[in-house]
Design an enzyme around this catalytic site. Sequence first.
Site, mmCIF file in Angstrom:
data_model
loop_
_atom_site.group_PDB
_atom_site.id
_atom_site.type_symbol
_atom_site.label_atom_id
_atom_site.label_comp_id
_atom_site.label_asym_id
_atom_site.label_seq_id
_atom_site.Cartn_x
_atom_site.Cartn_y
_atom_site.Cartn_z
ATOM 1 C CB CYS A 384 -0.953 0.010 1.196
ATOM 2 S SG CYS A 384 -0.146 0.191 2.802
ATOM 3 C CG HIS A 538 -23.537 -34.560 -3.775
ATOM 4 N ND1 HIS A 538 -24.205 -35.488 -2.989
ATOM 5 C CD2 HIS A 538 -24.044 -34.695 -5.023
ATOM 6 C CE1 HIS A 538 -25.068 -36.154 -3.730
ATOM 7 N NE2 HIS A 538 -25.002 -35.690 -4.975
#
Length: 618
Positions: A384, A538
């Site tokens: 940053c 699933h």
Amino acid sequence: MGNVKTLDKIRKFGGHMSGMVMPNLGAFVGWGLLAALFIPTGWMPNEKLNEMVSPILNYLLPLLIGYTAGYNIHGQRGGVIGAFTTMGVIVGSDVTMFSGAMIMGPLSSWLLKKFDKAVEGKIKPGFEMFVNNFSLGILGFVLAILGYFIIGPVVNGIIAVLTAGINFLIHKKLIPFLAVFMCPAQVLFLNNAVNHGIISPIAYAQAQEAGKSLMFLLDSNCGPLLGTLCSISFFGKGKAKETAPMAMFIAGIAGIGEVYFPFVLANPVMIFATMGGLAVSLFLLVILGGGLVGMPSPGSLINIALMTPKDAALANLIAIVAGFCIAFLIGAFLLKTIGSPEEEADLSVAGISTGKPMKEKKVKAMSGIESSLKGKVKYIVVACDSGMGSSAMGASVLKNRLRKEGFEDIKVVNSAAGQIDPDADMVITLEGLIERAKMSVDPVGKEFLVVENFLKESDYDMALQIVKEKNQGEFVKPILTEDNINLNVKVETKEEAIQKAGEILVERGYTTSKYVEHMQERERRFSVYIGNHLAIPHGIETSDQEIYTSGLSVLQIPEGVEFDDGNVAYVVIGIAGKDGTHLNMLSNIALICANEENIEKMRYAKNKKEILDILKNI
């Protein structure tokens, strides 16, 4: 164009100064606590412990800055000569020599680096240590004397003039007018240059004489900017209104004031709200005798409290609260009368998500040199502006994401965009900082990626994709580990059981959170209970895009959970099968669990290894 380049140079200069100070913040905090507690005006005055305050301020902290500045330029040798030459300006001056350290550290290490490069390959074997030691010693000797007789006194004179000017403004009650200068400097991301280059030396000189300085609250006073953000959260529009509360939390608690700047850049009139709040706050600090003993960096409310001496506590509280209230009222008035712009703030420059998907051009314009990264990814830098705030949080998010994917060995650090480690394989930063990052290091052999939000895990998908492609030869994520197994789970409904099985897959980095919804949808369509007290939730036919890699989760539910028609499951195995592999996984599970004895063993297993041993061949 010329003004833009000038601003960028100032920001880069501020980033370099920040890089000298930020790594030593822990020492500054420690000194601040000593001063706040033990100086004569502190919370717990102690004559003996107060003896440490002055030597640390006048010697240790400048030496740390000088060493760090030198280290940033020329490693260990640069750090040593930076600290040594800093002693010259310390002894040759009557004030704390932070500014002198910021001159001597870079200057001496740069000259030493030039010398080392000039003699590289020209030193006869066996004489390397002799040349290295004497070159550093002689150059340090000369520069230390230069610092003592010339640089130290010159810097001392400049600080004396600036301090006298500030004292004049304080005496004439004109200090609030500094808000007119400070607020624009902040939103143009020049705060590091102003804070470390101008404010800190003056503030520490004042604190040394008076035990505190209100100048420490010129940039770090988060009350006014919090007031401005609060007005936006109530009266703003669009994403700026939605994200302002989170920005308030980050600025106020984490002390990362940069998250506020884009809100004002998107609606420049709001700078008058912060300016008015800061002016009132500074006026009250002058009138009531407020101030801090040291720089609260990062400038969070917590750090401000830690740096507040006892005799300034009430004054600081009143000034900060007043600054918040005035900024809120002015901001509310401006938003109600002038309104918010239709276009939304470009919050991505501060690492805050706008909720929009990353633009295609950003995704594609990530690499400085196409396909330049040839080997495996071993070292990632998240960068940053200053290298301390948002990038530190981003590095933490990325480490967690890599851990979930099984890449714990990859080194991840945060850094300033202008100080990228040459050894890094991958650099991740904001779009507005990508060019600075490329300029700070040789881009050949490195991958440069852009993110919009340092705190959003999905913004690192591209990085994870590259890591998997480059490192696939050394690592394959296991389908099932002990971390994927939960023992003695208690649930009331089948939906709760499916949710818990899915959450393991998400937390361990196998799927997105949306995959859990697909698991629930599968149960609504067809029961996932397959018999023998076993359920295998699933996904559905469109779930493949929600799966990162194939994996299993296991819930041991000794008391059972009821599925349809009174069927009770004691074991629930969640499946995430990438690229159609779920069919093979289902088949293997069915074969293992066809033997009801295996279900009973898993139901009453005392540890995770017993279950793992039964399912290890899936």
